[in-house]
Design a protein around this motif. Structure first.
Motif, PDB file in Angstrom:
ATOM      1  N   GLY A  68      37.049  25.697  80.269  1.00  0.00           N
ATOM      2  CA  GLY A  68      37.172  26.137  81.657  1.00  0.00           C
ATOM      3  C   GLY A  68      36.562  25.177  82.647  1.00  0.00           C
ATOM      4  O   GLY A  68      37.016  25.065  83.791  1.00  0.00           O
ATOM      5  N   PHE A  69      35.518  24.460  82.224  1.00  0.00           N
ATOM      6  CA  PHE A  69      34.864  23.477  83.093  1.00  0.00           C
ATOM      7  C   PHE A  69      35.786  22.285  83.317  1.00  0.00           C
ATOM      8  O   PHE A  69      35.931  21.790  84.441  1.00  0.00           O
ATOM      9  CB  PHE A  69      33.549  23.031  82.464  1.00  0.00           C
ATOM     10  CG  PHE A  69      32.530  22.553  83.452  1.00  0.00           C
ATOM     11  CD1 PHE A  69      31.654  23.427  84.055  1.00  0.00           C
ATOM     12  CD2 PHE A  69      32.443  21.207  83.775  1.00  0.00           C
ATOM     13  CE1 PHE A  69      30.706  22.984  84.963  1.00  0.00           C
ATOM     14  CE2 PHE A  69      31.510  20.751  84.687  1.00  0.00           C
ATOM     15  CZ  PHE A  69      30.637  21.649  85.273  1.00  0.00           C
ATOM     16  N   ASP A  70      36.429  21.798  82.236  1.00  0.00           N
ATOM     17  CA  ASP A  70      37.409  20.708  82.363  1.00  0.00           C
ATOM     18  C   ASP A  70      38.520  21.087  83.332  1.00  0.00           C
ATOM     19  O   ASP A  70      38.903  20.312  84.217  1.00  0.00           O
ATOM     20  CB  ASP A  70      38.014  20.383  80.990  1.00  0.00           C
ATOM     21  CG  ASP A  70      37.215  19.330  80.233  1.00  0.00           C
ATOM     22  OD1 ASP A  70      36.552  18.506  80.894  1.00  0.00           O
ATOM     23  OD2 ASP A  70      37.257  19.331  79.000  1.00  0.00           O
ATOM     24  N   ILE A  71      39.055  22.318  83.172  1.00  0.00           N
ATOM     25  CA  ILE A  71      40.159  22.779  84.021  1.00  0.00           C
ATOM     26  C   ILE A  71      39.715  22.888  85.474  1.00  0.00           C
ATOM     27  O   ILE A  71      40.446  22.522  86.405  1.00  0.00           O
ATOM     28  CB  ILE A  71      40.679  24.138  83.506  1.00  0.00           C
ATOM     29  CG1 ILE A  71      41.309  23.966  82.122  1.00  0.00           C
ATOM     30  CG2 ILE A  71      41.680  24.742  84.480  1.00  0.00           C
ATOM     31  CD1 ILE A  71      41.643  25.267  81.432  1.00  0.00           C
ATOM     32  N   GLY A  72      38.493  23.396  85.694  1.00  0.00           N
ATOM     33  CA  GLY A  72      38.000  23.617  87.048  1.00  0.00           C
ATOM     34  C   GLY A  72      37.709  22.343  87.819  1.00  0.00           C
ATOM     35  O   GLY A  72      37.823  22.315  89.044  1.00  0.00           O
ATOM     36  N   VAL A  73      37.344  21.268  87.127  1.00  0.00           N
ATOM     37  CA  VAL A  73      36.991  20.013  87.799  1.00  0.00           C
ATOM     38  C   VAL A  73      38.219  19.129  88.034  1.00  0.00           C
ATOM     39  O   VAL A  73      38.286  18.404  89.034  1.00  0.00           O
ATOM     40  CB  VAL A  73      35.930  19.241  86.987  1.00  0.00           C
ATOM     41  CG1 VAL A  73      35.676  17.856  87.577  1.00  0.00           C
ATOM     42  CG2 VAL A  73      34.625  20.032  86.934  1.00  0.00           C
ATOM     43  N   GLU A  74      39.195  19.212  87.134  1.00  0.00           N
ATOM     44  CA  GLU A  74      40.378  18.346  87.248  1.00  0.00           C
ATOM     45  C   GLU A  74      41.081  18.570  88.589  1.00  0.00           C
ATOM     46  O   GLU A  74      41.293  19.703  89.022  1.00  0.00           O
ATOM     47  CB  GLU A  74      41.350  18.628  86.110  1.00  0.00           C
ATOM     48  CG  GLU A  74      42.535  17.678  86.106  1.00  0.00           C
ATOM     49  CD  GLU A  74      43.486  17.929  84.947  1.00  0.00           C
ATOM     50  OE1 GLU A  74      44.521  17.245  84.885  1.00  0.00           O
ATOM     51  OE2 GLU A  74      43.199  18.823  84.121  1.00  0.00           O
ATOM     52  N   GLY A  75      41.414  17.483  89.257  1.00  0.00           N
ATOM     53  CA  GLY A  75      42.111  17.567  90.538  1.00  0.00           C
ATOM     54  C   GLY A  75      41.201  17.506  91.743  1.00  0.00           C
ATOM     55  O   GLY A  75      41.677  17.319  92.865  1.00  0.00           O
ATOM     56  N   MET A  76      39.879  17.671  91.555  1.00  0.00           N
ATOM     57  CA  MET A  76      38.957  17.523  92.679  1.00  0.00           C
ATOM     58  C   MET A  76      38.954  16.075  93.158  1.00  0.00           C
ATOM     59  O   MET A  76      39.282  15.152  92.399  1.00  0.00           O
ATOM     60  CB  MET A  76      37.526  17.916  92.275  1.00  0.00           C
ATOM     61  CG  MET A  76      37.313  19.377  91.995  1.00  0.00           C
ATOM     62  SD  MET A  76      35.563  19.775  91.651  1.00  0.00           S
ATOM     63  CE  MET A  76      34.848  19.561  93.296  1.00  0.00           C
ATOM     64  N   ARG A  77      38.575  15.878  94.417  1.00  0.00           N
ATOM     65  CA  ARG A  77      38.392  14.530  94.955  1.00  0.00           C
ATOM     66  C   ARG A  77      36.923  14.333  95.324  1.00  0.00           C
ATOM     67  O   ARG A  77      36.224  15.304  95.620  1.00  0.00           O
ATOM     68  CB  ARG A  77      39.273  14.310  96.184  1.00  0.00           C
ATOM     69  CG  ARG A  77      40.748  14.158  95.837  1.00  0.00           C
ATOM     70  CD  ARG A  77      41.581  13.857  97.053  1.00  0.00           C
ATOM     71  NE  ARG A  77      42.963  13.575  96.713  1.00  0.00           N
ATOM     72  CZ  ARG A  77      43.432  12.364  96.390  1.00  0.00           C
ATOM     73  NH1 ARG A  77      42.608  11.328  96.388  1.00  0.00           N
ATOM     74  NH2 ARG A  77      44.693  12.188  96.081  1.00  0.00           N
ATOM     75  N   VAL A  78      36.476  13.082  95.265  1.00  0.00           N
ATOM     76  CA  VAL A  78      35.084  12.772  95.571  1.00  0.00           C
ATOM     77  C   VAL A  78      34.731  13.306  96.964  1.00  0.00           C
ATOM     78  O   VAL A  78      35.471  13.098  97.931  1.00  0.00           O
ATOM     79  CB  VAL A  78      34.843  11.246  95.513  1.00  0.00           C
ATOM     80  CG1 VAL A  78      33.454  10.908  96.036  1.00  0.00           C
ATOM     81  CG2 VAL A  78      34.995  10.758  94.074  1.00  0.00           C
ATOM     82  N   GLY A  79      33.602  14.013  97.031  1.00  0.00           N
ATOM     83  CA  GLY A  79      33.187  14.663  98.268  1.00  0.00           C
ATOM     84  C   GLY A  79      33.592  16.115  98.337  1.00  0.00           C
ATOM     85  O   GLY A  79      33.138  16.846  99.206  1.00  0.00           O
TER      86      GLY A  79
END
Length: 333
Positions: free
Chosen positions: A285-296
């Motif tokens: 779930g952590f991998d899924i939740g972080v994927e697609g975020m952008r820096v900042g």
């Protein structure tokens, strides 16, 4: 395996088995490699009894217990520990009943300098991750100050008691008579009141529209992802995206969904938590939740139990079948 084994770090996947009473020393020959320990686990042949993994470094020679495993309650643990070149040699030793299987990743240390497009996105270390609400409150206060018709009404009410006290002399009575026509509802006064009422209605409509827009935006940013994971976007980042297979650095806080109890956190931007996205370094779930975020970017990730630690839980802090909530900020990707 001899009781003391030395190995040289090389970029790529790291996998080692350390037997009880043995020590593995990992050397950093170039001084430019960073070591990320991901998981420690017992194999299917492990017997009863507790087994502890200890960590020491060249910079800090004290043996620190990283985790204690047993076959019944905790056969696996996410170590999630990063070592920089400044730590020097890393010594890993095992004491107890069983051998421990370690996984990790070795990579060139991330450059502390950020791209120009990522500059200026961060506040101080103590900055609240939910500081957007404060900005909204200040905007509402500014709207309320703009009412123009209130001060004149207060002035009229404050003048009337003074006239009542001084009605004894004829001269004052005449002044009161003369002043009476000025306080009647003249066309100018009526126009001012109508204008003030119209302006107040406009401000009320404006505030209602802003509140509706905020509610709509909040509903729009809540996304349902794979496995029942949901994310609530707090800030949309403008830097590089987090992609599978690439190393990312984050600040985060983890709490239990049922009672809000915090079980883990790393909010230090100078030493953020680092892992390789989408390769099993963290819970699914952590991998899924972080994927697609952008820096900042900042988001809240809600992870159901089946995408977290499931029926096994994780030690005393995370009971079995626990839904988890993470507040995450992407520092580097």
């Amino acid at each position: 395996m001899p009781k003391n084994t030395q190995k040289t770090l090389e970029p790529g996947y790291l996998g080692e088995v350390i037997a009880p009473g043995h020590t593995l020393v990992l050397e950093n020959p170039t001084g430019e490699l960073a070591l990320q320990l991901s998981t420690a686990a017992l194999d299917h042949k492990a017997g009863n009894g507790r087994t502890t993994l200890y960590i020491a470094t060249e910079r800090n020679s004290t043996k620190i217990a990283a985790c204690t495993l047993d076959t019944d309650k905790c056969p696996q643990w996410n170590v999630n520990q990063t070592f920089s070149p400044m730590d020097g040699e890393v010594s890993l030793s095992v004491e107890g009943a069983n051998s421990i299987h370690l996984t990790g990743y070795v990579d060139a240390e991330m450059d502390d300098e950020m791209d120009d497009e990522d500059q200026g996105m961060y506040g101080s270390d103590d900055e609240d991750m939910l500081d957007i609400e404060e900005e909204a409150d200040s905007e509402e206060e500014e709207d309320q100050i703009e009412d123009s018709g209130r001060f004149e009404i207060v002035e009229e009410k404050s003048a009337s008691p003074a006239n009542k006290k001084k009605e004894n002399t004829p001269e004052k009575k005449e002044v009161k008579k003369d002043s009476t026509p000025e306080k009647k509802n003249t066309p100018e006064k009526n126009a001012e009141k109508k204008e003030s009422t119209s302006e107040n209605k406009k401000n009320d409509k404006k505030r209602a529209a802003e509140n509706d827009a905020k509610d709509a935006k909040k509903q729009k940013t809540l996304k349902m992802l794979k496995g029942g994971v949901t994310v609530d976007e707090l800030v949309i980042g403008k830097g590089k995206p987090a992609q599978k297979g690439r190393k990312v650095q984050i600040c985060y806080k983890g709490t239990l969904a049922k009672n809000g109890k915090q079980f883990d956190a790393n909010l230090n931007r100078k030493s953020p938590f680092a892992f390789r996205l989408g390769v099993g370094d963290v819970i699914p779930g952590f991998d899924i939740g972080v994927e697609g975020m952008r820096v900042g970017g900042k988001r809240i990730v809600n992870i159901p139990s089946k995408m977290g630690y499931g029926k096994a839980g994780a030690g005393r802090d995370i009971p079995p079948n626990s839904d988890l909530v993470f507040e995450i900020e992407l520092i580097n990707a």
